[in-house]
Enzyme design. Structure first.
Site, PDB file in Angstrom:
ATOM      1  N   LYS A   1      12.045  -0.181  37.101  1.00 30.69           N
ATOM      2  CA  LYS A   1      11.474   0.675  36.056  1.00 30.69           C
ATOM      3  C   LYS A   1      11.290   2.101  36.570  1.00 30.69           C
ATOM      4  O   LYS A   1      11.006   2.325  37.744  1.00 30.69           O
ATOM      5  CB  LYS A   1      10.129   0.100  35.599  1.00 30.69           C
ATOM      6  CG  LYS A   1       9.407   0.917  34.531  1.00 30.69           C
ATOM      7  CD  LYS A   1       8.118   0.258  34.174  1.00 30.69           C
ATOM      8  CE  LYS A   1       6.884   1.067  34.332  1.00 30.69           C
ATOM      9  NZ  LYS A   1       6.850   2.397  34.670  1.00 30.69           N
TER      10      LYS A   1
ATOM     11  N   LYS B   1      11.438   3.508  43.272  1.00 34.66           N
ATOM     12  CA  LYS B   1      12.776   3.196  43.783  1.00 34.66           C
ATOM     13  C   LYS B   1      13.229   4.194  44.836  1.00 34.66           C
ATOM     14  O   LYS B   1      13.812   3.815  45.851  1.00 34.66           O
ATOM     15  CB  LYS B   1      13.782   3.183  42.627  1.00 34.66           C
ATOM     16  CG  LYS B   1      13.582   2.083  41.618  1.00 34.66           C
ATOM     17  CD  LYS B   1      14.650   2.120  40.564  1.00 34.66           C
ATOM     18  CE  LYS B   1      14.702   3.452  39.844  1.00 34.66           C
ATOM     19  NZ  LYS B   1      13.430   3.805  39.192  1.00 34.66           N
TER      20      LYS B   1
ATOM     21  N   LYS C   1      17.356  13.377  38.037  1.00 34.12           N
ATOM     22  CA  LYS C   1      16.296  14.147  38.709  1.00 34.12           C
ATOM     23  C   LYS C   1      16.748  14.611  40.091  1.00 34.12           C
ATOM     24  O   LYS C   1      16.140  15.501  40.681  1.00 34.12           O
ATOM     25  CB  LYS C   1      15.021  13.305  38.861  1.00 34.12           C
ATOM     26  CG  LYS C   1      14.391  12.865  37.553  1.00 34.12           C
ATOM     27  CD  LYS C   1      12.983  12.358  37.768  1.00 34.12           C
ATOM     28  CE  LYS C   1      12.902  11.198  38.756  1.00 34.12           C
ATOM     29  NZ  LYS C   1      13.607   9.977  38.293  1.00 34.12           N
TER      30      LYS C   1
ATOM     31  N   ASP D   1      15.553   1.829  34.026  1.00 34.91           N
ATOM     32  CA  ASP D   1      16.030   0.573  33.442  1.00 34.91           C
ATOM     33  C   ASP D   1      17.523   0.677  33.150  1.00 34.91           C
ATOM     34  O   ASP D   1      18.128   1.736  33.267  1.00 34.91           O
ATOM     35  CB  ASP D   1      15.256   0.317  32.132  1.00 34.91           C
ATOM     36  CG  ASP D   1      15.205  -1.154  31.779  1.00 34.91           C
ATOM     37  OD1 ASP D   1      16.030  -1.907  32.298  1.00 34.91           O
ATOM     38  OD2 ASP D   1      14.336  -1.528  30.977  1.00 34.91           O
TER      39      ASP D   1
END
Length: 668
Positions: free
Chosen positions: A10, A15, A41, A128
């Site tokens: 998510k 991550k 990003k 996701d």
């Protein structure tokens, strides 16, 4: 040893932190590591580069032509010799980031990335599984194992389950799920909930990372926790995770085939913390193989086709198709195909060469970054020489989120006096809707009506029927009764100035009372165009038309004289041909618009007119065709007594033909 690992989870679950520390730990064990950030990003590699911001692959693609690109320009060396790459993405709200991931992999392949030796590749993937582009790192030819970062929060677990569902599409008989990484957030019963999720899906928890402010301290310094605090408990957890990845690479451990939960099972897990049995989710059953008809390539959408066909009837307005080059070619081909088919069947109908049609030619890279810059540049150049431009958007411009309206507003601001008509051909439901959208846009060109010229404009949806036979000439003779000249019409290969000056004509007339025609009439009436009765069909229709127009124009005496003249001509035609037609039987198979005047004309000459074969036989068939019966086409001319004269003359000639030549087709 070689393995490619994709890290999913998510958005905001950690991550980048997990993948960065994993890459560092693997490199610290002497492995050659490549770390690829797959997130717009582009912040995944910062902690491996001492806080430096890396140039992204997509920025590089936008700025450097393909012939001048080099892998060394986009790859940076980070801590422990890690090769760092960032995919990047388009500007927020523009383009397609998922397609950007695909474009990145294609570019890396062309630059020889596959030829570089490395032991481990770590992909840090956006949030996701939101679309096919972000599922690329899951595929068999891209990664060998997928690790999913989750916490005990409900949204994190829902995302993890969706990732497992997506992953099930790319697994073969062997599993590809490497395991769960529990990045703890300190929520109630967190570890127990994730343990239950692990048990029911069959995916092991391979790493537990406890909440710690050491992560924040390390990231503020531009480093990973494992580099800044190598002796911490958290660093030890990542070291064990790196060992596990090595075991996956060597085959000591193997990925598993997960059992994603159904929606109902997920609800049970979140509400009670328990799941009954293994996950029961299954991919939708494949449908039966499609028929040959279904397997044929689909034609391009009817909306864009109808839009360009309609706009293309204005001979001097540039049409810009905002879409791919292949889409533009298909649209132009569809348009010219129809125009040429009309030309084959009609006399003197001009066919557009397509020289006024342009296409922005959105490429694969343009679809990543957005295509408004290209569109704005093309339209600006056209606006230097044209007062009016039509822009038709296709599906790809909608998919990538191009703000076409704002871009065209900027062009109009920089080119005062230029009007740009933007047609979103994908927003409509059908070709009819797109056609009407173009009509509505073109009608906005009409200047303030003055009705000061003795001109009558014919308005039609297609002008196909009106251009056949002698309809223009016959209607022109009716207009001349009142001193009116036939104008260029709308939309029949008219110019932009013809549309602007449409309101100078005294009156307009519909060629056909079709659904499309009446909708166009309503649109033009809202712009101040005055309509008279539609173009008449047949002799009696012409009489009624003359009387009605005479009343509207206050020329009733002129109309009365014209009516007497038509009645006299009609009487002579009937008197001359009744001897050959009276008592004969005609089977008529014509459309609703023609059936009325054909019945009246034949009945005036004493013929019996049949709708269908009553078993008693018939002498001639008009329209349709049955066997070897005497037959003639329905006349293409339908205006005034001219139509009935043609009809009756042809019928008399066919009936007079000898039996040996009864097959002969008489046409108008």
């Amino acid at each position: 040893m070689s393995i490619r690992v994709a890290i999913y989870g998510k958005g905001g679950i950690g991550k980048s932190t997990v993948s960065g520390n994993l890459s560092y730990s693997l490199a610290a064990k002497g492995l050659e590591v490549v770390h690829i950030g797959c997130d717009p990003k582009h912040d995944s590699t910062r902690q491996l580069l001492g806080g430096a911001v890396q140039n992204t692959v997509l920025e590089y693609m936008r700025e450097v032509s393909p012939s001048k690109r080099s892998l060394s320009d986009i790859a940076m060396t980070g801590s422990k010799g890690i090769m760092c790459l960032e995919a990047g993405g388009p500007m927020p709200g523009v383009g397609c980031a998922g397609k950007g991931i695909t474009a990145m992999f294609s570019t890396l392949e062309r630059l020889g990335f596959g030829d570089i030796h490395h032991d481990v590749t770590v992909y840090d993937v956006l949030g996701d599984v939101v679309c096919g582009g972000f599922a690329v790192p899951m595929r068999k030819d891209v990664s060998d194992a997928v690790l999913i970062v989750t916490s005990g929060e409900s949204m994190s677990l829902y995302a993890a389950n969706n990732i497992l569902k997506g992953l099930s599409r790319f697994e073969g008989s062997d599993g590809k799920t490497g395991g769960l990484i529990l990045n703890m957030r300190g929520v109630l019963d967190e570890e127990a909930t994730v343990q239950e999720f692990s048990k029911s899906t069959g995916v092991p928890i391979v790493c537990k990372v406890r909440r710690s402010d050491l992560f924040t301290r390390a990231e503020r310094s531009g480093h990973t926790l494992c580099e800044q605090f190598p002796d911490s408990c958290e660093a030890m957890a990542f070291s064990r995770l790196a060992d596990y990845v090595s075991e996956l690479a060597s085959g000591v451990c193997k990925p598993v085939k997960a059992n994603p939960l159904t929606d109902a099972q997920m609800d049970d897990l979140i509400s009670s913390g328990c799941v009954d049995g293994l996950g029961g989710y299954a991919l939708p059953v494949e449908e039966a193989a499609p028929s040959e008809e279904a397997r044929r390539p689909r034609r391009i959408g009817k909306g864009p086709v109808a839009a360009i066909q309609t706009a293309g009837r204005v001979i001097d307005i540039p049409i810009v198709i905002h879409g791919s080059r292949s889409c533009g070619s298909s649209l132009l081909g569809e348009c010219l195909s129809q125009r040429l088919s009309w030309s084959d069947s009609l006399s003197g109908l001009p066919t557009s060469s397509g020289s006024n049609v342009y296409c922005t030619g959105i490429s694969a890279e343009s679809s990543v970054f957005g295509g408004t810059d290209r569109l704005e540049s093309m339209v600006s150049q056209l606006a230097d020489m044209n007062r009016t431009i039509v822009v038709i958007t296709t599906c790809i411009s909608s998919i990538i989120g191009d703000d076409v309206s704002s871009a065209m507003s900027r062009v109009m601001e920089s080119h005062p006096g230029t009007k740009i008509l933007t047609i979103d051909a994908n927003r409509v439901d059908s070709g009819y809707d797109a056609h009407i959208e173009v009509i509505r846009a073109l009608s906005s060109l009409i200047e303030e009506p003055m009705h000061d010229l003795p001109i009558a404009n014919v308005v039609d949806d297609t002008f196909v029927a009106y251009n056949k036979g002698h309809n223009r000439e016959a209607f022109g003779s009716l207009l001349n009764v009142f001193g009116l000249l036939q104008g260029p019409g709308f939309l029949s290969d008219c110019s932009a100035d013809d549309i602007r000056g449409l309101g100078r004509g005294k009156m307009a007339f519909l060629a056909e009372e079709s659904r499309d025609g009446m909708e166009v009439e309503r649109i033009l009436e809202s712009r101040g165009i005055v309509f008279g009765p539609p173009v008449p069909r047949g002799y009696r229709g012409a009489l009624e038309w003359l009387e009605n127009v005479g009343r509207i124009l206050d020329m009733e005496e002129v109309a009365s004289d014209a009516v007497l003249l038509l009645e006299s001509r009609h009487s002579r035609i009937v008197e001359r041909l009744s001897g050959r037609l009276s008592g004969r039987r005609a089977l008529v198979e014509a459309g609703p618009a023609d059936r009325g005047w054909i019945y009246e004309a034949l009945s005036d000459c004493g013929m019996t007119v049949l709708d269908s074969d009553d078993g008693g036989g018939f002498d001639i068939q008009i329209g349709g065709r049955r066997g070897s019966a005497l037959w003639m086409e329905v006349p293409e001319t339908y205006v005034s007594q001219e139509a009935e004269s043609i009809l009756l003359e042809r019928a008399a000639n066919v009936l007079r033909t000898s039996g040996k030549e009864g097959w002969k087709q008489w046409s108008c």
